[in-house]
Scaffold this motif. Structure first.
Motif, PDB file in Angstrom:
ATOM      1  N   ARG A  15       3.269  14.716  -0.061  1.00  0.00           N
ATOM      2  CA  ARG A  15       2.104  14.230  -1.028  1.00  0.00           C
ATOM      3  C   ARG A  15       1.262  12.921  -0.454  1.00  0.00           C
ATOM      4  O   ARG A  15       0.319  12.719  -0.654  1.00  0.00           O
ATOM      5  CB  ARG A  15       2.526  14.288  -2.373  1.00  0.00           C
ATOM      6  N   ALA A  16       2.177  11.878  -0.171  1.00  0.00           N
ATOM      7  CA  ALA A  16       1.597  10.493   0.153  1.00  0.00           C
ATOM      8  C   ALA A  16       1.266  10.431   1.522  1.00  0.00           C
ATOM      9  O   ALA A  16       0.740   9.537   1.894  1.00  0.00           O
ATOM     10  CB  ALA A  16       2.797   9.584  -0.123  1.00  0.00           C
ATOM     11  N   LYS A  68       2.863   1.684  -3.518  1.00  0.00           N
ATOM     12  CA  LYS A  68       1.977   2.298  -4.458  1.00  0.00           C
ATOM     13  C   LYS A  68       1.534   3.727  -4.171  1.00  0.00           C
ATOM     14  O   LYS A  68       1.392   4.705  -5.259  1.00  0.00           O
ATOM     15  CB  LYS A  68       0.507   1.557  -4.431  1.00  0.00           C
ATOM     16  N   GLN A  69       1.200   4.254  -2.993  1.00  0.00           N
ATOM     17  CA  GLN A  69       1.168   5.467  -2.562  1.00  0.00           C
ATOM     18  C   GLN A  69       2.229   6.490  -3.035  1.00  0.00           C
ATOM     19  O   GLN A  69       2.134   7.240  -3.496  1.00  0.00           O
ATOM     20  CB  GLN A  69       0.920   5.745  -0.904  1.00  0.00           C
ATOM     21  N   LEU A  70       3.596   5.876  -2.817  1.00  0.00           N
ATOM     22  CA  LEU A  70       4.700   6.584  -3.053  1.00  0.00           C
ATOM     23  C   LEU A  70       5.090   6.817  -4.472  1.00  0.00           C
ATOM     24  O   LEU A  70       5.260   7.990  -5.243  1.00  0.00           O
ATOM     25  CB  LEU A  70       5.946   6.049  -2.382  1.00  0.00           C
ATOM     26  N   GLU A  81       2.550   6.808  -6.773  1.00  0.00           N
ATOM     27  CA  GLU A  81       1.376   7.714  -7.372  1.00  0.00           C
ATOM     28  C   GLU A  81       1.765   9.087  -6.975  1.00  0.00           C
ATOM     29  O   GLU A  81       1.714   9.837  -7.993  1.00  0.00           O
ATOM     30  CB  GLU A  81       0.190   7.412  -6.847  1.00  0.00           C
ATOM     31  N   ALA A  82       2.281   9.474  -5.698  1.00  0.00           N
ATOM     32  CA  ALA A  82       2.882  10.618  -5.331  1.00  0.00           C
ATOM     33  C   ALA A  82       4.112  11.147  -6.406  1.00  0.00           C
ATOM     34  O   ALA A  82       4.092  12.292  -6.697  1.00  0.00           O
ATOM     35  CB  ALA A  82       3.308  10.603  -3.882  1.00  0.00           C
ATOM     36  N   ILE A  98       0.743  -1.208  -0.068  1.00  0.00           N
ATOM     37  CA  ILE A  98       0.099  -0.065  -0.119  1.00  0.00           C
ATOM     38  C   ILE A  98       0.777   1.148   0.100  1.00  0.00           C
ATOM     39  O   ILE A  98       0.548   2.155  -0.810  1.00  0.00           O
ATOM     40  CB  ILE A  98      -0.876  -0.025   1.097  1.00  0.00           C
ATOM     41  N   ARG A  99       1.930   1.385   0.895  1.00  0.00           N
ATOM     42  CA  ARG A  99       2.717   2.352   1.064  1.00  0.00           C
ATOM     43  C   ARG A  99       3.666   2.565  -0.413  1.00  0.00           C
ATOM     44  O   ARG A  99       3.778   3.622  -0.841  1.00  0.00           O
ATOM     45  CB  ARG A  99       3.659   2.301   2.212  1.00  0.00           C
TER      46      ARG A  99
END
Length: 196
Positions: free
Chosen positions: A38-39, A12-14, A16-17, A9-10
């Motif tokens: 941003r994340a 993917k967030q990073l 995308e950010a 999850i982290r």
């Protein structure tokens, strides 16, 4: 200690950010701190998961490349194995898939290409991607053409795909994706049907 199952999850967030930050600020001004903010995570998480900004950029490009491979593979899966021209078209269309055409992805591709000239890790990734495209095109052309002609056709079509994509990325407001695909398809068809 991080919660079990949070790493994907982290990551993917990073990623995308990173895409959004490069779109808005460019690679140079995309910092670890800005990506982390941003994340919604601490900057230390980036070092923990990716080893730093270069590792995160590499992971971001691997994510984009996996989307590219999936776009091509999903098109090819629908084709008869004997349909050489269809497989070439699937490769062309996959390179112009919507996953490769968002502004954030296009700007990240451009930043990646520029950075790959100076960073060995990224250069290696670019070489793998370039060789994969050429190899897939050459294999398909070689099913219908002698090897020397197949190699020339593959080099030409790879350059055309990259060139049409690059021109579109530099002027996204005027990027006619259908025209780019049509031009590349015509070139592939001409190569296949040209008399030796």
């Amino acid at each position: 200690m991080p919660k079990v199952g949070m790493e994907p999850i982290r990551r993917k967030q990073l990623i995308e950010a990173t895409l959004v930050s490069i779109e808005e600020l460019g690679l140079h001004d995309t910092t670890i701190i800005r990506i982390a903010q941003r994340a919604g995570v601490s900057a230390g998480i980036i070092s923990h998961y990716f080893g730093g900004k270069d590792g995160l950029l590499e992971a971001t490009m691997r994510h984009i490349l996996s989307q590219l491979r999936a776009a091509v593979a999903s098109r090819r899966a629908l084709l008869d194995v004997e349909d050489v021209e269809g497989h070439l078209v699937a490769i062309i269309e996959g390179n112009f898939d919507r996953t490769q055409l968002s502004e954030s992805v296009m700007k990240t591709w451009l930043a990646f290409w520029a950075s790959s000239m100076h960073r060995p890790q990224l250069k290696r990734l670019q070489r793998v991607n370039d060789r994969r495209l050429y190899s897939n095109l050459c294999h398909q052309f070689n099913r219908e053409l002698p090897l020397d002609q197949a190699r020339d056709a593959a080099r030409g079509l790879a350059a055309m795909i990259d060139g049409l994509w690059l021109r579109g990325a530099l002027m996204p407001e005027r990027f006619d994706v259908d025209a780019a695909v049509r031009i590349a398809r015509r070139y592939a068809g001409d190569c296949l049907h040209r008399k030796p």
